[in-house]
Design a protein around this motif. Structure first.
Motif, PDB file in Angstrom:
ATOM      1  N   PRO A 129       0.782  -1.232   0.000  1.00  0.00           N
ATOM      2  CA  PRO A 129       0.000   0.000   0.000  1.00  0.00           C
ATOM      3  C   PRO A 129       0.814   1.282   0.000  1.00  0.00           C
ATOM      4  O   PRO A 129       0.241   2.371  -0.125  1.00  0.00           O
ATOM      5  CB  PRO A 129      -0.813  -0.115   1.298  1.00  0.00           C
ATOM      6  CG  PRO A 129       0.076  -0.904   2.211  1.00  0.00           C
ATOM      7  CD  PRO A 129       0.780  -1.894   1.322  1.00  0.00           C
ATOM      8  N   GLY A 130       2.133   1.200   0.116  1.00  0.00           N
ATOM      9  CA  GLY A 130       2.951   2.396   0.228  1.00  0.00           C
ATOM     10  C   GLY A 130       2.684   3.452  -0.835  1.00  0.00           C
ATOM     11  O   GLY A 130       2.598   4.647  -0.516  1.00  0.00           O
ATOM     12  N   PRO A 131       2.562   3.066  -2.123  1.00  0.00           N
ATOM     13  CA  PRO A 131       2.303   4.089  -3.140  1.00  0.00           C
ATOM     14  C   PRO A 131       1.034   4.895  -2.899  1.00  0.00           C
ATOM     15  O   PRO A 131       0.937   6.041  -3.352  1.00  0.00           O
ATOM     16  CB  PRO A 131       2.194   3.262  -4.431  1.00  0.00           C
ATOM     17  CG  PRO A 131       3.059   2.060  -4.178  1.00  0.00           C
ATOM     18  CD  PRO A 131       2.841   1.745  -2.723  1.00  0.00           C
ATOM     19  N   ALA A 132       0.075   4.316  -2.164  1.00  0.00           N
ATOM     20  CA  ALA A 132      -1.175   5.031  -1.899  1.00  0.00           C
ATOM     21  C   ALA A 132      -0.952   6.268  -1.044  1.00  0.00           C
ATOM     22  O   ALA A 132      -1.765   7.194  -1.070  1.00  0.00           O
ATOM     23  CB  ALA A 132      -2.189   4.108  -1.232  1.00  0.00           C
ATOM     24  N   PHE A 133       0.138   6.292  -0.260  1.00  0.00           N
ATOM     25  CA  PHE A 133       0.454   7.516   0.483  1.00  0.00           C
ATOM     26  C   PHE A 133       1.821   8.071   0.087  1.00  0.00           C
ATOM     27  O   PHE A 133       2.475   8.781   0.839  1.00  0.00           O
ATOM     28  CB  PHE A 133       0.344   7.323   1.998  1.00  0.00           C
ATOM     29  CG  PHE A 133       0.899   6.039   2.546  1.00  0.00           C
ATOM     30  CD1 PHE A 133       2.226   5.908   2.861  1.00  0.00           C
ATOM     31  CD2 PHE A 133       0.049   4.963   2.770  1.00  0.00           C
ATOM     32  CE1 PHE A 133       2.730   4.732   3.379  1.00  0.00           C
ATOM     33  CE2 PHE A 133       0.540   3.777   3.301  1.00  0.00           C
ATOM     34  CZ  PHE A 133       1.882   3.663   3.601  1.00  0.00           C
ATOM     35  N   GLY A 134       2.234   7.727  -1.149  1.00  0.00           N
ATOM     36  CA  GLY A 134       3.379   8.409  -1.740  1.00  0.00           C
ATOM     37  C   GLY A 134       4.739   7.816  -1.481  1.00  0.00           C
ATOM     38  O   GLY A 134       5.746   8.426  -1.844  1.00  0.00           O
ATOM     39  N   LEU A 135       4.826   6.612  -0.888  1.00  0.00           N
ATOM     40  CA  LEU A 135       6.128   6.000  -0.631  1.00  0.00           C
ATOM     41  C   LEU A 135       6.529   5.079  -1.784  1.00  0.00           C
ATOM     42  O   LEU A 135       5.737   4.243  -2.222  1.00  0.00           O
ATOM     43  CB  LEU A 135       6.106   5.194   0.670  1.00  0.00           C
ATOM     44  CG  LEU A 135       6.295   5.956   1.976  1.00  0.00           C
ATOM     45  CD1 LEU A 135       6.365   4.976   3.142  1.00  0.00           C
ATOM     46  CD2 LEU A 135       7.528   6.836   1.949  1.00  0.00           C
TER      47      LEU A 135
END
Length: 249
Positions: A129-135
């Motif tokens: 899920p990291g890309p969902a908050f920009g990671l």
């Protein structure tokens, strides 16, 4: 509480994340304890290191129970420390084997992906899920494992991946019931004993992302750039609120 339970027998060190009340999520103390336990296992001559999780889940990602009290800088440092641990495990002079049970999410999925052999139990699920908050986290390792297009599909969609789908993609090397795992560990231990640590380390270096350290440095730089964008804490809070809303709906 002992954060990492460690045992050793016949060249096999088993390290179990021991925060089941938090889904074995990776907080700073657990990251430090795992790094110390891993280095100790390698230093004491283990040829195979097995990573497991106590309770239902292998590892549910970042431990964000204290998110409201953290700054963007705190979160960036936590992400960097986890990535450094993953790179250490990925390049270690020993064979590694992870056993995924329950939810294996976020940094937990990256920990799983950093290992040589990756066993998923039936019912296990994976998500990044990291890309969902920009990671941008561990992308070169994942792409080297499952291919560029499949890695993009997994990261961009953000959906949960079943154990069977993980095996088809190459994220998991096997799907096995608990009763079959001891035999799998025994096979991995026999194979690990064939090679000396220097050879294992050299093979890891040459078969890593882009077969070199430069790609690991690029992964770390991409992570730092993504985490350094202003508003990381708020993006995570927004993401958690969205997930909670979906579950209620």
């Amino acid at each position: 509480m002992t954060l990492v339970l460690a045992s050793r027998a016949e060249g096999v060190a088993t390290l179990s994340l021991n925060r089941p009340d938090r889904g074995n999520a990776l907080g700073p103390e657990l990251v430090e304890a795992l790094e110390e336990a891993f280095d100790r296992a390698v230093g004491h001559g283990a040829r195979l290191v097995v990573l497991r999780g106590e309770g239902r889940h292998f590892c549910t990602g970042f431990d964000l129970t204290d998110l409201e009290a953290l700054s963007d800088g705190d979160l960036l440092l936590r992400a960097v420390r986890i990535e450094q641990l993953l790179q250490r495990i990925h390049a270690a002079p020993v064979t590694t084997l992870a056993v995924a049970t329950g939810r294996t999410f976020g940094a937990g999925a990256d920990l799983f992906a950093a290992c040589d052999r990756r066993v998923a139990t039936p019912g296990a699920s994976f998500a990044f899920p990291g890309p969902a908050f920009g990671l941008v986290f561990g992308t070169a390792r994942l792409a080297a494992m499952v291919g560029r297009d499949r890695a993009r599909e997994i990261l961009l969609a953000g959906r949960e991946v079943t154990a069977e789908a993980a095996a088809m993609a190459g994220l998991a090397t096997a799907v096995l019931g608990e009763e079959a795992i001891p035999a799998e560990i025994a096979r991995a231990a026999a194979a690990a004993a064939r090679l000396d640590p220097e050879t294992v380390a050299a093979l890891h270096r040459r078969t890593g992302p882009a077969a070199g350290r430069a790609e690991e440095d690029a992964d770390l730089a991409a992570l730092v750039r993504s985490a350094a964008r202003p508003g990381l804490r708020q993006r995570i809070l927004d993401y958690r609120a969205q997930v909670a809303a979906r579950r209620r709906g």
